[in-house]
Design a protein around this motif. Sequence first.
Motif, PDB file in Angstrom:
ATOM      1  N   ARG A 197       3.113   0.651  -0.118  1.00 10.69           N
ATOM      2  CA  ARG A 197       4.084  -0.035   0.746  1.00 10.69           C
ATOM      3  C   ARG A 197       5.507   0.293   0.307  1.00 10.69           C
ATOM      4  O   ARG A 197       6.386   0.560   1.134  1.00 10.69           O
ATOM      5  CB  ARG A 197       3.840  -1.544   0.721  1.00 10.69           C
ATOM      6  CG  ARG A 197       4.750  -2.322   1.675  1.00 10.69           C
ATOM      7  CD  ARG A 197       4.469  -3.823   1.632  1.00 10.69           C
ATOM      8  NE  ARG A 197       3.108  -4.128   2.044  1.00 10.69           N
ATOM      9  CZ  ARG A 197       2.142  -4.503   1.196  1.00 10.69           C
ATOM     10  NH1 ARG A 197       2.410  -4.611  -0.109  1.00 10.69           N
ATOM     11  NH2 ARG A 197       0.938  -4.780   1.640  1.00 10.69           N
ATOM     12  N   GLU A 198       5.742   0.325  -0.998  1.00 10.88           N
ATOM     13  CA  GLU A 198       7.080   0.643  -1.509  1.00 10.88           C
ATOM     14  C   GLU A 198       7.475   2.071  -1.145  1.00 10.88           C
ATOM     15  O   GLU A 198       8.606   2.341  -0.717  1.00 10.88           O
ATOM     16  CB  GLU A 198       7.105   0.468  -3.027  1.00 10.88           C
ATOM     17  CG  GLU A 198       8.479   0.758  -3.645  1.00 10.88           C
ATOM     18  CD  GLU A 198       8.458   0.612  -5.163  1.00 10.88           C
ATOM     19  OE1 GLU A 198       9.486   0.933  -5.787  1.00 10.88           O
ATOM     20  OE2 GLU A 198       7.412   0.211  -5.707  1.00 10.88           O
ATOM     21  N   ALA A 199       6.535   3.020  -1.306  1.00 14.20           N
ATOM     22  CA  ALA A 199       6.831   4.419  -1.005  1.00 14.20           C
ATOM     23  C   ALA A 199       7.106   4.615   0.479  1.00 14.20           C
ATOM     24  O   ALA A 199       8.030   5.337   0.867  1.00 14.20           O
ATOM     25  CB  ALA A 199       5.659   5.301  -1.449  1.00 14.20           C
TER      26      ALA A 199
ATOM     27  N   HIS B 112      10.756   5.382   5.127  1.00 15.44           N
ATOM     28  CA  HIS B 112      11.325   4.914   6.390  1.00 15.44           C
ATOM     29  C   HIS B 112      12.851   4.835   6.302  1.00 15.44           C
ATOM     30  O   HIS B 112      13.556   5.259   7.231  1.00 15.44           O
ATOM     31  CB  HIS B 112      10.736   3.542   6.743  1.00 15.44           C
ATOM     32  CG  HIS B 112      11.275   2.979   8.021  1.00 15.44           C
ATOM     33  ND1 HIS B 112      10.926   3.473   9.255  1.00 15.44           N
ATOM     34  CD2 HIS B 112      12.144   1.954   8.244  1.00 15.44           C
ATOM     35  CE1 HIS B 112      11.567   2.781  10.191  1.00 15.44           C
ATOM     36  NE2 HIS B 112      12.307   1.853   9.606  1.00 15.44           N
ATOM     37  N   GLN B 113      13.348   4.322   5.165  1.00  6.45           N
ATOM     38  CA  GLN B 113      14.795   4.197   5.002  1.00  6.45           C
ATOM     39  C   GLN B 113      15.446   5.585   4.932  1.00  6.45           C
ATOM     40  O   GLN B 113      16.503   5.832   5.520  1.00  6.45           O
ATOM     41  CB  GLN B 113      15.116   3.401   3.739  1.00  6.45           C
ATOM     42  CG  GLN B 113      16.615   3.163   3.525  1.00  6.45           C
ATOM     43  CD  GLN B 113      17.226   2.395   4.686  1.00  6.45           C
ATOM     44  OE1 GLN B 113      16.757   1.323   5.051  1.00  6.45           O
ATOM     45  NE2 GLN B 113      18.286   2.947   5.285  1.00  6.45           N
TER      46      GLN B 113
ATOM     47  N   THR C  24       8.202   2.354   2.558  1.00  7.95           N
ATOM     48  CA  THR C  24       9.481   1.714   2.884  1.00  7.95           C
ATOM     49  C   THR C  24      10.643   2.651   2.548  1.00  7.95           C
ATOM     50  O   THR C  24      11.592   2.792   3.332  1.00  7.95           O
ATOM     51  CB  THR C  24       9.626   0.387   2.117  1.00  7.95           C
ATOM     52  OG1 THR C  24       8.562  -0.496   2.495  1.00  7.95           O
ATOM     53  CG2 THR C  24      10.955  -0.273   2.429  1.00  7.95           C
ATOM     54  N   ARG C  25      10.554   3.304   1.371  1.00  9.55           N
ATOM     55  CA  ARG C  25      11.609   4.247   0.991  1.00  9.55           C
ATOM     56  C   ARG C  25      11.649   5.430   1.965  1.00  9.55           C
ATOM     57  O   ARG C  25      12.714   5.913   2.329  1.00  9.55           O
ATOM     58  CB  ARG C  25      11.379   4.748  -0.431  1.00  9.55           C
ATOM     59  CG  ARG C  25      11.650   3.702  -1.514  1.00  9.55           C
ATOM     60  CD  ARG C  25      11.874   4.363  -2.871  1.00  9.55           C
ATOM     61  NE  ARG C  25      10.756   5.230  -3.237  1.00  9.55           N
ATOM     62  CZ  ARG C  25       9.700   4.827  -3.945  1.00  9.55           C
ATOM     63  NH1 ARG C  25       9.627   3.555  -4.354  1.00  9.55           N
ATOM     64  NH2 ARG C  25       8.737   5.659  -4.258  1.00  9.55           N
TER      65      ARG C  25
ATOM     66  N   ASP D 133      -3.560   1.752  -4.028  1.00 11.05           N
ATOM     67  CA  ASP D 133      -2.639   0.751  -4.569  1.00 11.05           C
ATOM     68  C   ASP D 133      -1.708   0.338  -3.429  1.00 11.05           C
ATOM     69  O   ASP D 133      -0.734   1.014  -3.135  1.00 11.05           O
ATOM     70  CB  ASP D 133      -1.851   1.358  -5.738  1.00 11.05           C
ATOM     71  CG  ASP D 133      -0.958   0.336  -6.437  1.00 11.05           C
ATOM     72  OD1 ASP D 133      -0.615  -0.683  -5.802  1.00 11.05           O
ATOM     73  OD2 ASP D 133      -0.589   0.577  -7.597  1.00 11.05           O
ATOM     74  N   HIS D 134      -2.002  -0.779  -2.784  1.00 11.56           N
ATOM     75  CA  HIS D 134      -1.272  -1.185  -1.586  1.00 11.56           C
ATOM     76  C   HIS D 134       0.209  -1.440  -1.868  1.00 11.56           C
ATOM     77  O   HIS D 134       1.074  -1.082  -1.053  1.00 11.56           O
ATOM     78  CB  HIS D 134      -1.913  -2.432  -0.980  1.00 11.56           C
ATOM     79  CG  HIS D 134      -3.290  -2.181  -0.447  1.00 11.56           C
ATOM     80  ND1 HIS D 134      -3.529  -1.587   0.766  1.00 11.56           N
ATOM     81  CD2 HIS D 134      -4.513  -2.457  -0.982  1.00 11.56           C
ATOM     82  CE1 HIS D 134      -4.835  -1.490   0.965  1.00 11.56           C
ATOM     83  NE2 HIS D 134      -5.460  -2.008  -0.086  1.00 11.56           N
ATOM     84  N   ALA D 135       0.514  -2.033  -3.017  1.00  8.59           N
ATOM     85  CA  ALA D 135       1.911  -2.346  -3.332  1.00  8.59           C
ATOM     86  C   ALA D 135       2.731  -1.065  -3.500  1.00  8.59           C
ATOM     87  O   ALA D 135       3.835  -0.936  -2.965  1.00  8.59           O
ATOM     88  CB  ALA D 135       1.979  -3.194  -4.600  1.00  8.59           C
ATOM     89  N   SER D 136       2.184  -0.105  -4.240  1.00  4.85           N
ATOM     90  CA  SER D 136       2.898   1.161  -4.454  1.00  4.85           C
ATOM     91  C   SER D 136       3.035   1.931  -3.150  1.00  4.85           C
ATOM     92  O   SER D 136       4.086   2.528  -2.870  1.00  4.85           O
ATOM     93  CB  SER D 136       2.160   2.011  -5.489  1.00  4.85           C
ATOM     94  OG  SER D 136       2.140   1.364  -6.748  1.00  4.85           O
TER      95      SER D 136
END
Length: 309
Positions: A24-26, A31-32, A28-29, A19-22
């Motif tokens: 990418r979101e994970a 990385h932050q 990103t979190r 699931d590319h969207a999930s």
Amino acid sequence: MAGFTRAHEGDAHRLSLADHASAREALTRLHQTAQDCQAKVITSERPYFGDTAHAVAAALPGEWDVSIEHYPDRAVPSHLLDWVWEASPVLSTLGTYRVPGAAILRDGAGTELLLAERPWDGRYVVGTLLPSPDHLNVIGAGPRTVVAATAREAAADVRSRLLPEFEELVHLSRLREVQQDLDWVQSAEPGTVDAVEMDAALDRFLTHAPYLLAATRRSGTKPLAAGETAVLTRFETLLARAPAGASTRSGSEADGLDEALALWLEAGEDLLDVIRTATVSPVEETARPAITATTPPKPPAAVATGRTR
């Protein structure tokens, strides 16, 4: 990449990238969060070391427990390297390099393996740790350390070479220790052997004998004559009545100890000859060391199934 692995203190969580969207979101979190904690996130095609350790353990016979050790100063503790038992300094040389962690694999029966990643080429090295001195005092060079590029190769070499070599060397050490005690008792002047020392030697024999007998009965050993089989049967019957732990028994069990002592002194040499005939080739056993009439080493309080460091 088939997935992203986050590891902490030996545990791992695998994030599917299907699931590319999930994903990418994970990421990103992550990385932050890393920025907030002043940490660095590095991507790599190389599998997480903890996954490799569990993959090796899963491919070995029996059930193995895996402990992942982290070294913040990137140095393998010297006290751990002191336990390495190998024929050449492959694992022990890691003490001079920066190593972030290692894994210890335990089978619950006294066998312990040390797995590490070699820093200069990324290859995996697997070696054995010395048996606990409460279990057995070994001498001489140990098994040859495994060096492999993948977990599958490492596990295959551990199964086919490292564990058989370890078992063979432990077997020879048991034989040697029992032989030394028997030689010591038989060479002593009558009336000069202290009762406590005699009990210690007998307890070591009762500790090692079940393993030696089991090795002799194992499939693939040399066939025995009827008289040799009779010797094994006498001792197997005896051990069922007089297990190890002489210093903690009293009452009716004392009679079993007296019987064990008598049989050990009478037929112990015959038993060792039978075991060697069935399990040891002439080139496998080194020359027996000379035995002097000194106080035997302290007997094991119990057969250890693991070791604390």
